[in-house]
Motif scaffolding. Sequence first.
Motif, short mmCIF file in Angstrom:
data_model
loop_
_atom_site.label_atom_id
_atom_site.label_comp_id
_atom_site.label_asym_id
_atom_site.label_seq_id
_atom_site.Cartn_x
_atom_site.Cartn_y
_atom_site.Cartn_z
N GLY A 27 0.84 -1.26 -0.09
CA GLY A 27 -0.24 -0.04 0.02
C GLY A 27 0.92 1.03 -0.06
N ARG A 28 2.15 1.40 -0.11
CA ARG A 28 2.86 2.28 -0.29
C ARG A 28 3.01 3.12 -1.66
NH1 ARG A 28 6.03 3.13 4.03
NH2 ARG A 28 7.65 4.27 3.05
N LYS A 29 3.44 4.17 -1.70
CA LYS A 29 3.39 4.77 -3.07
C LYS A 29 4.82 4.80 -3.52
CE LYS A 29 2.90 9.12 -5.40
NZ LYS A 29 2.67 10.64 -5.69
N LEU A 30 5.07 4.16 -4.77
CA LEU A 30 6.62 4.10 -5.12
C LEU A 30 6.83 5.23 -5.94
CD1 LEU A 30 9.03 2.40 -5.80
CD2 LEU A 30 7.59 1.33 -7.88
N ASN A 31 7.81 5.93 -5.63
CA ASN A 31 8.35 7.44 -6.29
C ASN A 31 9.25 6.99 -7.26
OD1 ASN A 31 6.65 8.85 -4.62
ND2 ASN A 31 8.17 8.73 -2.75
N GLY A 32 10.14 5.87 -7.09
CA GLY A 32 11.11 5.87 -8.10
C GLY A 32 12.22 5.01 -7.83
N ILE A 33 12.96 4.50 -8.79
CA ILE A 33 14.10 3.55 -8.37
C ILE A 33 15.32 4.12 -9.06
CG2 ILE A 33 15.07 1.26 -8.59
CD1 ILE A 33 12.23 -0.06 -9.03
N ARG A 34 16.49 4.03 -8.41
CA ARG A 34 17.85 4.49 -8.96
C ARG A 34 18.82 3.43 -8.92
NH1 ARG A 34 17.59 10.32 -9.78
NH2 ARG A 34 19.90 10.14 -9.75
N LEU A 35 19.35 3.23 -9.95
CA LEU A 35 20.77 2.15 -10.11
C LEU A 35 21.69 2.95 -10.47
CD1 LEU A 35 18.92 -0.42 -12.27
CD2 LEU A 35 18.63 -0.46 -9.81
N HIS A 36 22.75 2.73 -9.54
CA HIS A 36 23.99 3.27 -9.68
C HIS A 36 25.08 2.60 -10.26
CE1 HIS A 36 22.01 5.34 -6.23
NE2 HIS A 36 21.86 6.14 -7.16
N SER A 37 26.21 3.21 -11.02
CA SER A 37 27.44 2.47 -11.56
C SER A 37 28.07 1.85 -10.44
CB SER A 37 28.22 3.46 -12.24
OG SER A 37 28.67 4.65 -11.39
N ASP A 38 28.14 2.10 -9.28
CA ASP A 38 28.86 1.24 -8.23
C ASP A 38 28.19 0.00 -7.77
OD1 ASP A 38 26.76 2.41 -6.74
OD2 ASP A 38 28.37 3.24 -5.20
N THR A 39 26.88 -0.26 -8.55
CA THR A 39 26.07 -1.50 -8.26
C THR A 39 25.28 -1.44 -7.08
OG1 THR A 39 27.71 -2.99 -7.01
CG2 THR A 39 27.77 -2.94 -9.51
N SER A 40 25.11 -0.11 -6.54
CA SER A 40 24.31 0.07 -5.37
C SER A 40 22.97 0.75 -5.90
CB SER A 40 24.76 1.31 -4.50
OG SER A 40 24.88 2.50 -5.12
N GLY A 41 21.82 0.60 -5.20
CA GLY A 41 20.52 1.23 -5.81
C GLY A 41 19.84 1.80 -4.65
N LEU A 42 18.73 2.40 -5.04
CA LEU A 42 17.72 3.04 -4.07
C LEU A 42 16.33 2.90 -4.75
CD1 LEU A 42 17.27 4.68 -1.37
CD2 LEU A 42 17.72 6.81 -3.14
N THR A 43 15.44 2.47 -3.93
CA THR A 43 14.00 2.24 -4.09
C THR A 43 13.40 3.53 -3.09
OG1 THR A 43 14.15 0.34 -4.95
CG2 THR A 43 11.96 1.01 -4.32
N VAL A 44 12.81 4.55 -3.71
CA VAL A 44 12.02 5.45 -2.87
C VAL A 44 10.38 5.33 -2.78
CG1 VAL A 44 11.74 7.92 -2.08
CG2 VAL A 44 13.87 7.12 -3.13
N SER A 45 9.74 5.05 -1.52
CA SER A 45 8.30 5.02 -1.50
C SER A 45 8.06 5.96 -0.36
CB SER A 45 8.02 3.62 -1.54
OG SER A 45 8.29 3.00 -0.12
N THR A 46 6.76 5.99 -0.49
CA THR A 46 6.21 7.08 0.53
C THR A 46 5.06 6.51 1.21
OG1 THR A 46 4.77 8.15 -0.98
CG2 THR A 46 6.72 9.27 -0.20
N GLY A 47 4.89 6.74 2.42
CA GLY A 47 3.73 6.00 3.32
C GLY A 47 4.15 6.08 4.67
N ARG A 48 3.72 5.30 5.53
CA ARG A 48 3.92 5.45 6.99
C ARG A 48 5.68 4.80 7.20
NH1 ARG A 48 0.74 2.00 10.92
NH2 ARG A 48 2.06 2.81 12.31
N SER A 49 6.29 5.93 8.12
CA SER A 49 7.61 5.35 8.01
C SER A 49 7.88 4.29 9.06
CB SER A 49 8.54 6.91 8.71
OG SER A 49 7.64 7.09 10.10
N SER A 50 6.88 3.71 9.51
CA SER A 50 7.10 2.46 10.61
C SER A 50 5.82 1.73 10.35
CB SER A 50 7.04 2.87 11.87
OG SER A 50 5.96 3.34 12.12
N GLY A 51 5.83 0.52 10.76
CA GLY A 51 4.59 -0.20 10.53
C GLY A 51 4.91 -1.49 9.55
#
Length: 235
Positions: free
Chosen positions: A60-84
């Motif tokens: 039930g969270r809102k997906l804001n976007g995904i970033r993939l980096h050249s050092d093979t790290s990544g980040l997925t950003v979503s919004t919603g409750r910060s806990s639970g």
Amino acid sequence: MDELVREWTAQLLDPGNAAALVVGAVALVLVLNRSTWPLLRNVVTIAHEGGHAVVALLSGRKLNGIRLHSDTSGLTVSTGRSSGPGMVLTLLAGYPAVSLLGLGGAWLVAADLAQVMLWVAIGLLVVMLLAIRNAYGVLSVLVTGGVLVAVSWLATPAWQALCCALFSWFLLFGGLRPIGELRRKRSRGRAPDSDADQLARLTGVPAAMWLLCWYLIGVVALLLGARWLLLMPQV
């Protein structure tokens, strides 16, 4: 247990499993080799971040976007409750997603559905592409998808099965290595905001326990996936 060991041993000694064993050995070398792993780890990152994204949406969270980096790290950003539960499940999903995708691929290969596996993977990458928010991420997904499309269009059914087996083995082995890498980083104090540490802060369960949980999931997936791949149709 003894009966299971004898059954697996018989499978390993069956000449019909030679192709599956060779492909598995190649995948293991690709994961362990210092020259190939830094490049191919991008595929693992795609699966990892895709796992975060899918579970975020399902919880039930809102997906804001995904970033993939050249050092093979990544980040997925979503919004919603910060806990639970939604946040916990989203953080939990990344590392197991790699192994579970490999397990699903192994089942499809064993069921002689390599073509289905290819098109499912391509479809997932197309959907994921819609959520990518940086140029390197777009490039990584397009290259990975392009390889799968080429195999689907140009390879014979036998080669499709071998390529899908290789991909499945790679995800099964590749799902375990990043967990070990994260453990070493944490021991040096270099990953204070890792998925495991964020889970520890949210739940009170030590980060080491989350690492152990992910590792056990990966090992079980590898053992089960290996058994299925050893039953793949002869090519």
